[in-house]
Motif scaffolding. Structure first.
Motif, PDB file in Angstrom:
ATOM      1  N   GLY A 145      -4.453   2.510   2.883  1.00 57.00           N
ATOM      2  CA  GLY A 145      -3.576   2.927   4.068  1.00 57.00           C
ATOM      3  C   GLY A 145      -2.053   3.102   3.811  1.00 57.00           C
ATOM      4  O   GLY A 145      -1.472   2.379   3.498  1.00 57.00           O
ATOM      5  N   ARG A 172      -8.927   6.476   9.649  1.00 57.69           N
ATOM      6  CA  ARG A 172      -7.620   5.978   9.844  1.00 57.69           C
ATOM      7  C   ARG A 172      -6.958   6.697  10.808  1.00 57.69           C
ATOM      8  O   ARG A 172      -6.070   5.976  11.559  1.00 57.69           O
ATOM      9  CB  ARG A 172      -6.842   5.821   8.610  1.00 57.69           C
ATOM     10  CG  ARG A 172      -7.572   4.859   7.268  1.00 57.69           C
ATOM     11  CD  ARG A 172      -6.326   4.907   6.407  1.00 57.69           C
ATOM     12  NE  ARG A 172      -7.195   3.828   5.267  1.00 57.69           N
ATOM     13  CZ  ARG A 172      -6.977   2.752   5.249  1.00 57.69           C
ATOM     14  NH1 ARG A 172      -6.313   1.973   6.378  1.00 57.69           N
ATOM     15  NH2 ARG A 172      -7.469   2.175   4.388  1.00 57.69           N
ATOM     16  N   ASN A 173      -7.095   7.836  11.204  1.00 55.15           N
ATOM     17  CA  ASN A 173      -6.554   8.812  12.005  1.00 55.15           C
ATOM     18  C   ASN A 173      -7.170   8.676  13.366  1.00 55.15           C
ATOM     19  O   ASN A 173      -7.140   9.662  14.242  1.00 55.15           O
ATOM     20  CB  ASN A 173      -6.074  10.064  11.830  1.00 55.15           C
ATOM     21  CG  ASN A 173      -5.115  10.170  10.662  1.00 55.15           C
ATOM     22  OD1 ASN A 173      -4.024  10.214  10.926  1.00 55.15           O
ATOM     23  ND2 ASN A 173      -5.240  10.231   9.236  1.00 55.15           N
ATOM     24  N   GLU A 174      -8.477   7.915  13.315  1.00 56.94           N
ATOM     25  CA  GLU A 174      -9.404   7.771  14.763  1.00 56.94           C
ATOM     26  C   GLU A 174     -10.000   9.007  15.043  1.00 56.94           C
ATOM     27  O   GLU A 174     -10.221   9.349  16.029  1.00 56.94           O
ATOM     28  CB  GLU A 174      -8.567   7.070  15.836  1.00 56.94           C
ATOM     29  CG  GLU A 174      -7.990   5.775  15.388  1.00 56.94           C
ATOM     30  CD  GLU A 174      -7.394   5.061  16.688  1.00 56.94           C
ATOM     31  OE1 GLU A 174      -7.505   5.554  17.669  1.00 56.94           O
ATOM     32  OE2 GLU A 174      -6.992   3.796  16.484  1.00 56.94           O
ATOM     33  N   PRO A 204      -0.600   7.675   8.005  1.00 55.08           N
ATOM     34  CA  PRO A 204      -1.886   8.184   8.018  1.00 55.08           C
ATOM     35  C   PRO A 204      -2.040   9.606   8.278  1.00 55.08           C
ATOM     36  O   PRO A 204      -2.891  10.512   7.384  1.00 55.08           O
ATOM     37  CB  PRO A 204      -2.615   7.295   8.879  1.00 55.08           C
ATOM     38  CG  PRO A 204      -1.776   6.281   9.266  1.00 55.08           C
ATOM     39  CD  PRO A 204      -0.455   6.450   9.011  1.00 55.08           C
ATOM     40  N   GLU A 232       0.893  -1.258   0.068  1.00 53.46           N
ATOM     41  CA  GLU A 232      -0.117   0.080   0.092  1.00 53.46           C
ATOM     42  C   GLU A 232       0.899   1.353  -0.001  1.00 53.46           C
ATOM     43  O   GLU A 232       0.383   2.271  -0.530  1.00 53.46           O
ATOM     44  CB  GLU A 232      -0.881  -0.099   1.394  1.00 53.46           C
ATOM     45  CG  GLU A 232      -2.065  -1.090   1.076  1.00 53.46           C
ATOM     46  CD  GLU A 232      -3.163  -0.873   2.152  1.00 53.46           C
ATOM     47  OE1 GLU A 232      -4.268  -0.670   1.824  1.00 53.46           O
ATOM     48  OE2 GLU A 232      -2.734  -0.960   3.378  1.00 53.46           O
ATOM     49  N   GLN A 260      -0.885  11.592   5.493  1.00 50.92           N
ATOM     50  CA  GLN A 260      -1.717  11.193   4.213  1.00 50.92           C
ATOM     51  C   GLN A 260      -2.979  12.077   4.137  1.00 50.92           C
ATOM     52  O   GLN A 260      -3.373  12.769   3.164  1.00 50.92           O
ATOM     53  CB  GLN A 260      -2.150   9.833   4.067  1.00 50.92           C
ATOM     54  CG  GLN A 260      -2.776   9.341   2.902  1.00 50.92           C
ATOM     55  CD  GLN A 260      -3.015   7.844   2.721  1.00 50.92           C
ATOM     56  OE1 GLN A 260      -2.837   6.892   3.691  1.00 50.92           O
ATOM     57  NE2 GLN A 260      -3.974   7.196   1.881  1.00 50.92           N
ATOM     58  N   ARG A 319     -12.786   8.923   5.080  1.00 52.24           N
ATOM     59  CA  ARG A 319     -12.020   7.623   5.386  1.00 52.24           C
ATOM     60  C   ARG A 319     -10.431   7.902   6.243  1.00 52.24           C
ATOM     61  O   ARG A 319     -10.172   6.861   6.893  1.00 52.24           O
ATOM     62  CB  ARG A 319     -11.793   7.099   4.102  1.00 52.24           C
ATOM     63  CG  ARG A 319     -13.190   6.250   3.607  1.00 52.24           C
ATOM     64  CD  ARG A 319     -13.240   5.728   2.182  1.00 52.24           C
ATOM     65  NE  ARG A 319     -14.287   5.055   1.964  1.00 52.24           N
ATOM     66  CZ  ARG A 319     -14.756   4.681   0.748  1.00 52.24           C
ATOM     67  NH1 ARG A 319     -14.093   5.198  -0.323  1.00 52.24           N
ATOM     68  NH2 ARG A 319     -16.068   4.102   0.574  1.00 52.24           N
ATOM     69  N   LEU A 320     -10.072   8.775   5.522  1.00 53.90           N
ATOM     70  CA  LEU A 320      -8.653   8.831   6.069  1.00 53.90           C
ATOM     71  C   LEU A 320      -8.646   9.597   7.499  1.00 53.90           C
ATOM     72  O   LEU A 320      -7.792   9.231   8.427  1.00 53.90           O
ATOM     73  CB  LEU A 320      -7.836  10.113   5.283  1.00 53.90           C
ATOM     74  CG  LEU A 320      -7.323   9.708   3.981  1.00 53.90           C
ATOM     75  CD1 LEU A 320      -6.953  10.567   3.047  1.00 53.90           C
ATOM     76  CD2 LEU A 320      -6.554   8.456   3.723  1.00 53.90           C
ATOM     77  N   ARG A 345      -9.083   4.967   0.109  1.00 47.91           N
ATOM     78  CA  ARG A 345      -9.187   3.526   0.501  1.00 47.91           C
ATOM     79  C   ARG A 345      -7.986   2.792   0.981  1.00 47.91           C
ATOM     80  O   ARG A 345      -7.872   1.860   1.528  1.00 47.91           O
ATOM     81  CB  ARG A 345      -9.638   2.605  -0.481  1.00 47.91           C
ATOM     82  CG  ARG A 345     -11.241   3.086  -1.016  1.00 47.91           C
ATOM     83  CD  ARG A 345     -11.534   2.274  -2.255  1.00 47.91           C
ATOM     84  NE  ARG A 345     -12.981   2.396  -2.552  1.00 47.91           N
ATOM     85  CZ  ARG A 345     -14.048   1.485  -2.243  1.00 47.91           C
ATOM     86  NH1 ARG A 345     -13.736   0.625  -1.584  1.00 47.91           N
ATOM     87  NH2 ARG A 345     -15.337   1.856  -2.498  1.00 47.91           N
ATOM     88  N   GLU A 376       0.114   4.349  -2.519  1.00 47.32           N
ATOM     89  CA  GLU A 376      -0.077   5.572  -1.924  1.00 47.32           C
ATOM     90  C   GLU A 376       0.952   6.539  -2.494  1.00 47.32           C
ATOM     91  O   GLU A 376       0.510   7.799  -2.848  1.00 47.32           O
ATOM     92  CB  GLU A 376      -0.189   5.517  -0.485  1.00 47.32           C
ATOM     93  CG  GLU A 376      -0.669   6.985   0.333  1.00 47.32           C
ATOM     94  CD  GLU A 376       0.471   8.078   0.418  1.00 47.32           C
ATOM     95  OE1 GLU A 376       0.309   9.122   0.473  1.00 47.32           O
ATOM     96  OE2 GLU A 376       1.536   7.530   0.312  1.00 47.32           O
TER      97      GLU A 376
END
Length: 411
Positions: A315, A349-351, A319, A288, A322, A345-346, A313, A292
């Protein structure tokens, strides 16, 4: 009149000569042969010799004239046969155009020997035999066509390849076309037929090698060539990825896929659909980070909603970085629903749950898509808003299903 005068003059001279000869001396000739005896005077003997000589001349002249007459008759008969052959050929070609294959084959084959162009007769008869399903006769007629006309091997071979393709005998057609290409490496129609065979056989590697020749000779229009090139390299990428998936061991070697990407022509390496396919394969095969990096580089100079969707989408290794990169893109495209979906979505990934929900809701207001609805509903469900999530999913299903407006029971 002049010729008659000369004949009379000669006759008079001969008569005068004979008269003088007889007065001078009659002479004597005696011929004895077995029991036969011939006696006459000299001048009568000379006259008989002249008569016999003239008679022989007349007989020989008649023989020559008779022989000449036989040649004329023979020529007339040959001309008559050729005229019949032309009429039969015409009727055969008309029957061919009308789809009457048996009759057309019979007429064309029967008149081929006497036809002006036997090659045309045999090739057309071969097509008729093919339409009748008689493949053995096709090969026989093509052989006769080849033998009938010197230098016809290319024309016969092209016809043979066309009939083999029409009969879905792709391997035989490929063998025929490879032989023809050795004879005429740049023949346009041979190259077109090869393209068809490679595509039907799904021989993408050979097709990729043929495409530059098709482009150079301008044998395919620009849009069709782009479609052909795209589908060719997409299939090669798919096969390379499939081979990597079959590798044993936990760590896969992505070298074949990366090497294939390096082989792509420049036009395909700039094509967003091909870039998306390559990045998708990299991501699915576990790299990935490289996917990316590639998408970030491309999107920096060439925007694509398809690619930014895939970017959200994937990772990457960092993150947070990104997410920052994508947020910088948002400054130039604040109302892009695909970018907002990717940012949501990103953010996940970073919560960053609240931020993700804001991005999803903003994207949904700009463009209602099932994908965004599903992401927002899933996030709401995990944030304890199950009822709201279910209601959103139900509304999305009802709206996208195209159901008619019907009365429903009251709760």
């Amino acid at each position: 009149m002049r010729r008659l005068f000369l004949l009379l003059l000669v006759a008079l001279l001969i008569g005068a000569g004979l008269s003088l000869g007889l007065q001078y001396d009659s002479g004597y000739i005696r011929i004895s042969l077995g029991n036969y005896l011939i006696e006459t005077n000299f001048w009568i003997g000379v006259l008989l010799i002249l008569v016999v000589t003239l008679a022989l001349q007349v007989v020989l002249a008649m023989a020559r004239r008779l022989r000449s007459g036989t040649g004329i008759v023979s020529g007339w008969l040959n001309q008559s046969a050729e005229r019949r052959a032309r009429r039969r050929t015409t009727r055969g070609l008309l029957s061919l155009a009308e789809g009457n294959w048996p009759r057309a084959r019979k007429l064309l084959e029967a008149s081929a020997d006497k036809a002006d162009t036997p090659l045309i007769n045999y090739l057309a008869a071969a097509q008729c035999a093919f339409e009748c399903g008689d493949h053995d006769a096709v090969d026989d007629l093509l052989r006769k066509a080849f033998e009938s006309t010197p230098g016809s091997d290319l024309a016969v071979g092209i016809t043979q390849a066309q009939l083999q393709i029409a009969g879905n005998r792709m391997e035989q057609a490929l063998a025929t076309l490879i032989r023809l290409r050795k004879q005429a490496p740049h023949h346009p129609f041979v190259l077109k037929l090869l393209r068809t065979v490679y595509e039907r056989l799904e021989d993408w590697r050979e097709l990729s090698a043929l495409i530059p020749e098709l482009r150079k000779r301008e044998l395919v229009d620009k849009d069709e060539l782009q479609r052909l090139e795209r589908i060719t390299w997409h299939n090669l990428l798919e096969r390379a990825a499939e081979d990597i998936r079959r590798q044993d061991g936990e760590r896969r070697d992505l070298t074949p896929l990366i090497k294939l990407w390096d082989e792509l022509p420049g036009s395909m390496r700039r094509d967003e659909f091909t870039i998306r396919e390559y990045a998708r394969h990299l991501s699915l095969l576990g790299d990935e980070h490289q996917a990316e990096t590639l998408l970030r580089k491309v999107l920096r100079n060439h925007w694509s909603d398809e690619l930014v969707n895939l970017y959200g989408r994937i990772g990457g290794e960092k993150p947070d970085e990104q997410l920052l990169v994508a947020e910088r893109w948002l400054q130039d495209r604040p109302n892009n629903p695909e970018l907002l979906l990717a940012l949501g979505r990103l953010s996940l990934r970073n919560e960053l749950w609240g931020k993700a929900r804001e991005y999803f809701e903003t994207s949904l207001r700009l463009k209602r898509s099932r994908e965004t609805v599903a992401e927002l509903a899933r996030l709401n469900a995990h944030m304890g808003q199950q009822e709201q999530s279910n209601q959103m999913l139900l509304q999305s299903v009802l709206k996208d299903s195209g159901l008619p407006n019907l009365p429903m029971p009251k709760a």
